[in-house]
Design a protein around this motif. Structure first.
Motif, mmCIF file in Angstrom:
data_model
loop_
_atom_site.group_PDB
_atom_site.id
_atom_site.type_symbol
_atom_site.label_atom_id
_atom_site.label_comp_id
_atom_site.label_asym_id
_atom_site.label_seq_id
_atom_site.Cartn_x
_atom_site.Cartn_y
_atom_site.Cartn_z
ATOM 1 N N ASN A 54 0.835 -1.217 0.000
ATOM 2 C CA ASN A 54 0.000 0.000 0.000
ATOM 3 C C ASN A 54 0.868 1.265 0.000
ATOM 4 O O ASN A 54 0.506 2.268 -0.591
ATOM 5 C CB ASN A 54 -0.859 0.100 1.267
ATOM 6 N N GLN A 55 1.969 1.189 0.726
ATOM 7 C CA GLN A 55 2.808 2.380 0.898
ATOM 8 C C GLN A 55 3.465 2.842 -0.388
ATOM 9 O O GLN A 55 3.892 3.981 -0.490
ATOM 10 C CB GLN A 55 3.897 2.105 1.947
ATOM 11 N N VAL A 56 3.554 1.939 -1.378
ATOM 12 C CA VAL A 56 4.095 2.330 -2.677
ATOM 13 C C VAL A 56 2.983 2.361 -3.723
ATOM 14 O O VAL A 56 3.222 2.302 -4.926
ATOM 15 C CB VAL A 56 5.274 1.424 -3.125
ATOM 16 N N SER A 96 7.195 4.280 14.447
ATOM 17 C CA SER A 96 7.138 5.322 13.432
ATOM 18 C C SER A 96 6.889 4.627 12.102
ATOM 19 O O SER A 96 6.851 3.398 12.046
ATOM 20 C CB SER A 96 8.432 6.139 13.412
ATOM 21 N N CYS A 97 6.686 5.386 11.056
ATOM 22 C CA CYS A 97 6.300 4.796 9.777
ATOM 23 C C CYS A 97 6.762 5.714 8.654
ATOM 24 O O CYS A 97 6.650 6.936 8.771
ATOM 25 C CB CYS A 97 4.779 4.656 9.755
ATOM 26 N N LEU A 98 7.255 5.106 7.574
ATOM 27 C CA LEU A 98 7.717 5.910 6.441
ATOM 28 C C LEU A 98 6.568 6.713 5.821
ATOM 29 O O LEU A 98 6.795 7.704 5.146
ATOM 30 C CB LEU A 98 8.352 5.004 5.369
ATOM 31 N N GLN A 138 2.872 -6.906 12.775
ATOM 32 C CA GLN A 138 1.540 -6.343 13.025
ATOM 33 C C GLN A 138 1.390 -4.988 12.329
ATOM 34 O O GLN A 138 0.350 -4.696 11.731
ATOM 35 C CB GLN A 138 1.295 -6.190 14.538
ATOM 36 N N HIS A 139 2.438 -4.181 12.381
ATOM 37 C CA HIS A 139 2.428 -2.857 11.745
ATOM 38 C C HIS A 139 2.251 -2.990 10.226
ATOM 39 O O HIS A 139 1.426 -2.302 9.628
ATOM 40 C CB HIS A 139 3.745 -2.145 12.099
ATOM 41 N N GLU A 140 3.013 -3.903 9.616
ATOM 42 C CA GLU A 140 2.965 -4.043 8.147
ATOM 43 C C GLU A 140 1.652 -4.690 7.690
ATOM 44 O O GLU A 140 1.087 -4.297 6.666
ATOM 45 C CB GLU A 140 4.166 -4.833 7.631
ATOM 46 N N ASP A 142 -1.154 -4.472 9.210
ATOM 47 C CA ASP A 142 -2.126 -3.383 9.367
ATOM 48 C C ASP A 142 -2.224 -2.557 8.076
ATOM 49 O O ASP A 142 -3.319 -2.214 7.626
ATOM 50 C CB ASP A 142 -1.682 -2.433 10.501
ATOM 51 N N HIS A 143 -1.056 -2.227 7.509
ATOM 52 C CA HIS A 143 -1.038 -1.424 6.277
ATOM 53 C C HIS A 143 -1.899 -2.075 5.192
ATOM 54 O O HIS A 143 -2.623 -1.394 4.470
ATOM 55 C CB HIS A 143 0.389 -1.295 5.735
ATOM 56 N N LEU A 144 -1.791 -3.399 5.070
ATOM 57 C CA LEU A 144 -2.537 -4.106 4.013
ATOM 58 C C LEU A 144 -4.043 -4.012 4.238
ATOM 59 O O LEU A 144 -4.833 -4.200 3.310
ATOM 60 C CB LEU A 144 -2.101 -5.579 3.944
HETATM 61 NI NI NI Z 1 4.362 1.789 8.303
#
Ligand code: NI
Length: 172
Positions: A54-56, A96-98, A138-140, A142-144
């Motif tokens: 998602n982040q890209v 934190s998150c990019l 868990q963080h990654e 979550d992104h999905l």
């Molecule tokens: Ni993140």
């Protein structure tokens, strides 16, 4: 690293792509391998310890991570269609998150998780994680699902961050 790898744009909050649910990957093809290579490349350049598609700007269920990035002997991990099948305990740590610029906050997560998925060549994977790896997974994941770590902090803290970000975006 080789020259065929491209740095991808990292989308940042409040971009809508970060709020969308990524779709399960059905074909592990060349196109996916290219995305994975580019995501790994982008993660190391950022630098970060994890990146979700998602982040890209890609709504496909794949994450990459490397908790201990080094210049030599890198060991990037890839997980396709990751799913948390067991979670236990509680732990709070600074995240934190990019995709959430200039911010970090304490987040409460499960202390241990068991994650199922497949590797980049389709090999079934079963990861039992604790510590930083459990938090990262868990963080990654979550992104999905369109969730950001700031969704897990208090609404007051989140409102303060939004206000600060708004001001910053105006100043640009
Ligand atoms: Ni993140």
């Amino acid at each position: 690293m080789n020259n065929s790898e491209n740095e991808l744009k990292i989308y940042t909050y409040p971009d809508r792509v970060l709020r969308a649910t990524a779709e399960a990957i059905e074909n592990i093809d060349e196109d996916l391998q290219k995305l994975v290579d580019n995501m790994i490349h982008t993660m190391y350049l950022a630098p970060g310890i994890g990146l979700a598609a998602n982040q890209v700007g890609e709504l496909r269920r794949v994450i990459v991570f490397d908790l201990y990035p080094r210049k030599d002997g890198r060991d990037p991990r890839v997980l396709i269609n990751p799913e948390i099948v067991l979670s236990e305990g509680k732990v709070a740590s600074e995240e934190s998150c990019l995709s959430v610029v200039d911010y970090s906050a304490e987040v409460s997560r499960n202390a241990q998780v068991k994650v199922k998925g497949v590797g980049r060549h389709g090999k079934p994977m079963d990861i039992e994680a604790e510590g930083l790896l459990a938090i990262c997974l868990q963080h990654e994941i979550d992104h999905l699902n369109g969730t950001l770590y700031i969704d897990h902090i208090s609404s007051l803290k989140r409102a303060l961050y939004k206000k600060r970000l708004k001001k910053k975006l105006k100043e640009k």
